[in-house]
Design an enzyme around this catalytic site. Structure first.
Site, PDB file in Angstrom:
ATOM      1  CG  HIS A   1      -1.869  -1.130   1.197  1.00 45.49           C
ATOM      2  ND1 HIS A   1      -3.103  -0.799   2.025  1.00 45.49           N
ATOM      3  CD2 HIS A   1      -1.910  -2.232   0.565  1.00 45.49           C
ATOM      4  CE1 HIS A   1      -4.052  -2.200   1.782  1.00 45.49           C
ATOM      5  NE2 HIS A   1      -3.158  -2.702   0.841  1.00 45.49           N
TER       6      HIS A   1
ATOM      7  CD  GLU B   1      -1.406   4.746   3.457  1.00 48.20           C
ATOM      8  OE1 GLU B   1      -2.216   5.273   3.858  1.00 48.20           O
ATOM      9  OE2 GLU B   1      -1.382   3.767   2.716  1.00 48.20           O
TER      10      GLU B   1
ATOM     11  CB  CYS C   1      -1.714   1.673   6.023  1.00 47.36           C
ATOM     12  SG  CYS C   1      -1.597   0.929   4.224  1.00 47.36           S
TER      13      CYS C   1
END
Length: 219
Positions: free
Chosen positions: A106, A108, A141
């Site tokens: 992802h 992040e 995340c």
């Protein structure tokens, strides 16, 4: 008499036809589907507003989000910024689907992983760094962010369905304790930037060739 009837019938048919065409055109004008080119133009021409302190960093996340879309991934970008100087020390974006499937990448986490691999510290080295992301972090995340040691995280667009920051109190007590005293929330960015971040993400969901099995978490 027959000719008049046929003429009237033709006029009626043409009227219906033009009304139908007009309706289709109007519908298209109302929907105004945004294109990748339009998004690119909006982002490239966007000028940070000095009234909003997070616009400069936010623009970096939008540039990364656009890069993600161009690669065939979901439109989310992120960056790590040195708070005192505003220096961008790491950029990243969603890489879940391309070039090959990576459930961990992802935006992040791509950013944090890139920074950690480059620094190669023996312990978290996030002092003075702020993580910016174009979309509110998901549960996976946020857990990684807490574990990374980043003390400040700001996002451009909220994610009411999948975001975890606004549901922070639902985290296990142990995770809440680790994150105690840290700041996770909306960025101080211009409304236009917030809308644009959401537009990029929504666009990527619509054009994505590979739909995630679980849209609520796998982006």
């Amino acid at each position: 008499m027959v000719k008049k009837y046929l003429f009237a019938l033709c006029v009626l048919a043409l009227s219906v036809f033009f009304m139908f065409c007009r309706g289709v055109i109007c519908a298209e004008e109302i929907e105004s589907p945004i294109s990748l080119g339009m998004l690119e133009e909006k982002i490239s021409s966007f000028k940070p507003n000095p009234k909003y302190k997070d616009d400069k960093a936010g623009l970096v996340t939008l540039q990364e989000a656009l890069a993600a879309v161009k690669e065939g991934n979901h439109g989310i970008g992120a960056c790590l910024v040195r708070e005192k100087t505003g220096e961008v020390v790491q950029r990243g974006h969603n890489r879940v689907y391309k070039p090959y499937y990576r459930s961990d990448l992802h935006a992040e986490m791509d950013t944090l992983t890139g920074y950690e691999q480059r620094v190669k510290a023996q312990s978290p080295k996030m002092e003075g760094l702020v993580l910016y992301t174009s979309l509110e972090p998901c549960p996976m995340c946020l857990a990684r962010i807490i574990n990374s040691g980043v003390k400040k995280v700001y996002y451009l667009a909220p994610d009411p369905e999948r975001g975890m920051v606004h549901l922070f109190k639902n985290l296990p007590p142990a995770w809440q304790e680790v994150a105690k005293g840290r700041s996770y929330g909306p960025a101080q960015c211009s409304p236009e930037m917030k809308d644009l971040a959401n537009e990029v993400f929504q666009y990527s969901l619509k054009v994505s060739d590979k739909k995630p099995k679980n849209k609520k978490c796998n982006y």
